[in-house]
Design an enzyme around this catalytic site. Sequence first.
Site, PDB file in Angstrom:
ATOM      1  N   THR A 171      93.573 -18.134  -5.567  1.00  8.33           N
ATOM      2  CA  THR A 171      93.531 -17.114  -4.569  1.00  8.33           C
ATOM      3  C   THR A 171      92.488 -16.043  -4.791  1.00  8.33           C
ATOM      4  O   THR A 171      92.042 -15.075  -3.884  1.00  8.33           O
ATOM      5  CB  THR A 171      94.809 -16.413  -4.334  1.00  8.33           C
ATOM      6  OG1 THR A 171      95.228 -15.905  -5.742  1.00  8.33           O
ATOM      7  CG2 THR A 171      95.935 -17.209  -4.051  1.00  8.33           C
ATOM      8  N   ARG A 215      99.667 -16.915  -9.764  1.00  8.12           N
ATOM      9  CA  ARG A 215     100.916 -16.261  -9.799  1.00  8.12           C
ATOM     10  C   ARG A 215     100.986 -15.060  -8.905  1.00  8.12           C
ATOM     11  O   ARG A 215     101.877 -14.705  -8.961  1.00  8.12           O
ATOM     12  CB  ARG A 215     101.114 -15.767 -11.260  1.00  8.12           C
ATOM     13  CG  ARG A 215      99.965 -14.651 -11.738  1.00  8.12           C
ATOM     14  CD  ARG A 215      99.899 -14.434 -13.018  1.00  8.12           C
ATOM     15  NE  ARG A 215      98.925 -13.511 -13.471  1.00  8.12           N
ATOM     16  CZ  ARG A 215      98.830 -12.969 -14.514  1.00  8.12           C
ATOM     17  NH1 ARG A 215      99.616 -13.504 -15.617  1.00  8.12           N
ATOM     18  NH2 ARG A 215      98.034 -12.234 -14.964  1.00  8.12           N
ATOM     19  N   GLU A 259     101.847 -13.616  -5.598  1.00  6.11           N
ATOM     20  CA  GLU A 259     102.631 -13.883  -4.367  1.00  6.11           C
ATOM     21  C   GLU A 259     101.944 -13.125  -3.322  1.00  6.11           C
ATOM     22  O   GLU A 259     101.595 -13.925  -2.172  1.00  6.11           O
ATOM     23  CB  GLU A 259     103.839 -13.010  -4.679  1.00  6.11           C
ATOM     24  CG  GLU A 259     104.900 -13.385  -3.316  1.00  6.11           C
ATOM     25  CD  GLU A 259     105.844 -12.328  -3.204  1.00  6.11           C
ATOM     26  OE1 GLU A 259     107.015 -12.480  -2.214  1.00  6.11           O
ATOM     27  OE2 GLU A 259     106.155 -11.516  -4.125  1.00  6.11           O
ATOM     28  N   LYS A 304      80.033 -14.515 -20.739  1.00 11.71           N
ATOM     29  CA  LYS A 304      80.846 -13.744 -21.831  1.00 11.71           C
ATOM     30  C   LYS A 304      81.408 -14.884 -22.858  1.00 11.71           C
ATOM     31  O   LYS A 304      81.567 -14.230 -23.863  1.00 11.71           O
ATOM     32  CB  LYS A 304      81.863 -12.791 -21.390  1.00 11.71           C
ATOM     33  CG  LYS A 304      80.929 -11.718 -20.501  1.00 11.71           C
ATOM     34  CD  LYS A 304      82.234 -11.002 -19.942  1.00 11.71           C
ATOM     35  CE  LYS A 304      81.611  -9.766 -19.085  1.00 11.71           C
ATOM     36  NZ  LYS A 304      80.484 -10.313 -18.034  1.00 11.71           N
ATOM     37  N   SER A 307      83.975 -21.386 -16.654  1.00 12.41           N
ATOM     38  CA  SER A 307      83.932 -20.456 -17.816  1.00 12.41           C
ATOM     39  C   SER A 307      83.027 -19.177 -17.600  1.00 12.41           C
ATOM     40  O   SER A 307      82.526 -19.039 -16.234  1.00 12.41           O
ATOM     41  CB  SER A 307      83.534 -20.867 -18.920  1.00 12.41           C
ATOM     42  OG  SER A 307      83.295 -20.115 -20.088  1.00 12.41           O
ATOM     43  N   GLY A 354      79.999  -9.770  -5.208  1.00 10.15           N
ATOM     44  CA  GLY A 354      81.142  -9.219  -4.526  1.00 10.15           C
ATOM     45  C   GLY A 354      82.446  -9.824  -4.940  1.00 10.15           C
ATOM     46  O   GLY A 354      83.224  -9.413  -4.186  1.00 10.15           O
ATOM     47  N   LYS A 414      87.464 -17.109 -23.481  1.00 10.29           N
ATOM     48  CA  LYS A 414      86.773 -18.168 -22.767  1.00 10.29           C
ATOM     49  C   LYS A 414      86.206 -19.039 -23.550  1.00 10.29           C
ATOM     50  O   LYS A 414      85.908 -20.176 -23.138  1.00 10.29           O
ATOM     51  CB  LYS A 414      86.054 -17.271 -21.732  1.00 10.29           C
ATOM     52  CG  LYS A 414      86.631 -16.705 -20.711  1.00 10.29           C
ATOM     53  CD  LYS A 414      87.713 -17.518 -20.006  1.00 10.29           C
ATOM     54  CE  LYS A 414      86.915 -18.249 -18.719  1.00 10.29           C
ATOM     55  NZ  LYS A 414      88.083 -19.064 -18.002  1.00 10.29           N
ATOM     56  N   THR A 425      77.249   2.622 -16.808  1.00 12.98           N
ATOM     57  CA  THR A 425      77.473   2.760 -18.316  1.00 12.98           C
ATOM     58  C   THR A 425      76.314   2.744 -19.239  1.00 12.98           C
ATOM     59  O   THR A 425      76.293   3.745 -20.067  1.00 12.98           O
ATOM     60  CB  THR A 425      78.285   1.498 -18.903  1.00 12.98           C
ATOM     61  OG1 THR A 425      77.501   0.423 -18.659  1.00 12.98           O
ATOM     62  CG2 THR A 425      79.515   1.277 -18.191  1.00 12.98           C
ATOM     63  N   ASP A 444     102.498 -19.839 -13.177  1.00 11.05           N
ATOM     64  CA  ASP A 444     101.498 -19.281 -13.937  1.00 11.05           C
ATOM     65  C   ASP A 444     101.225 -20.443 -14.839  1.00 11.05           C
ATOM     66  O   ASP A 444     101.713 -21.394 -15.471  1.00 11.05           O
ATOM     67  CB  ASP A 444     102.387 -18.376 -14.812  1.00 11.05           C
ATOM     68  CG  ASP A 444     101.472 -17.400 -15.676  1.00 11.05           C
ATOM     69  OD1 ASP A 444     100.529 -17.952 -16.328  1.00 11.05           O
ATOM     70  OD2 ASP A 444     101.612 -16.106 -15.765  1.00 11.05           O
TER      71      ASP A 444
END
Length: 337
Positions: free
Chosen positions: A13, A38, A40, A128, A125, A169, A140, A191, A62
């Site tokens: 989703t 997981r 809903e 990172k 993956s 996005g 990962k 940052t 899950d």
Amino acid sequence: MFNNSTILITGGTGSWGQELVKQLLEKYSSKEIRIYSRGENKQVLMQRQYENNKILKFIIGDVRDKERLNNALRNVDYVIHLAALKHVHVCEEHPIEAVHTNILGTQNLIEGCIRNGIKKVILVSSDKACEPFNLYGVTKSCAEKLILAAKNENHNTSFSCIRGGNVIGSSESVIPLFRRQILENNEITITDTRMTRFIFTLSDAVSLIFKAFEKSKGGELFVMKMPGMKLTDLAQAMIEEIGNKNTKTKIIGIRPGEKINEVLLSKHEKDNIIDDEHYFIILPKNKTQEIEEYYKNYKKTSLPDEFSSLNTRMLNKEELKILLRKGGWLDKPTGED
């Protein structure tokens, strides 16, 4: 291979899953597409979007739940594994949760896929995972190693990976963050002014998944030759289009676990990398005869060292604006000129 097949997407989703489902429905005649996640609320919203589509089946579950996952994998042909805790700061603050989902959840999936005789599995993956610095990257990286090592067991399921950069996005990523900050506070937070990131579109992301399904024999890791961007250029491009002369930029410092530049291919992987026009493919260290024969005519990469968001082709502000416009990220809010 997707025609008349059953496909299961973990974490389906999210942004990647939404685009993947869209393209699967447009391009193929699948028997069934199972969305296993997981959340809903996200499932309900996605169901409404496709309320008359009988191919989609939504399953609340899950990847931590081994039995539930195993039941969802019954009679499935192909699996795309997207489910993960993915926000760097969340994983830093809740490390054991990242381990349970990203590592143990991946192992649950591997065992379930072997048990159910799945034909092919692709793990999605992240950059990172390459030379990981934060816990998200470490989890990962572990997930990659679990998936790629699964080929060594005595079974007929093929396991491979793709590594992606920042998708334009995707939910709670820097582009929607900058847009929200400009429209709500007329101020962007950065940052570090040196920071660079890989960038590619959702469409490119899904094409990388399809490429891995098409090409893989098992044990390979696929990487797209994607461009990079400076965060300062991204910020300035968005300010010029949806901000004004009073829009400010505030430097807040690097958060725990963040890198200045991201790496998609490390110098330690170089000896096993081959070049496939728009993609790099990392071959398994312990190559089977099938892998050796299949890739024998491919050239080794000419990369001088690592493939990072600093040494890839950098998009300038105008190129960034084109990509942002296509995604609607530079649209003015309703009621404004």
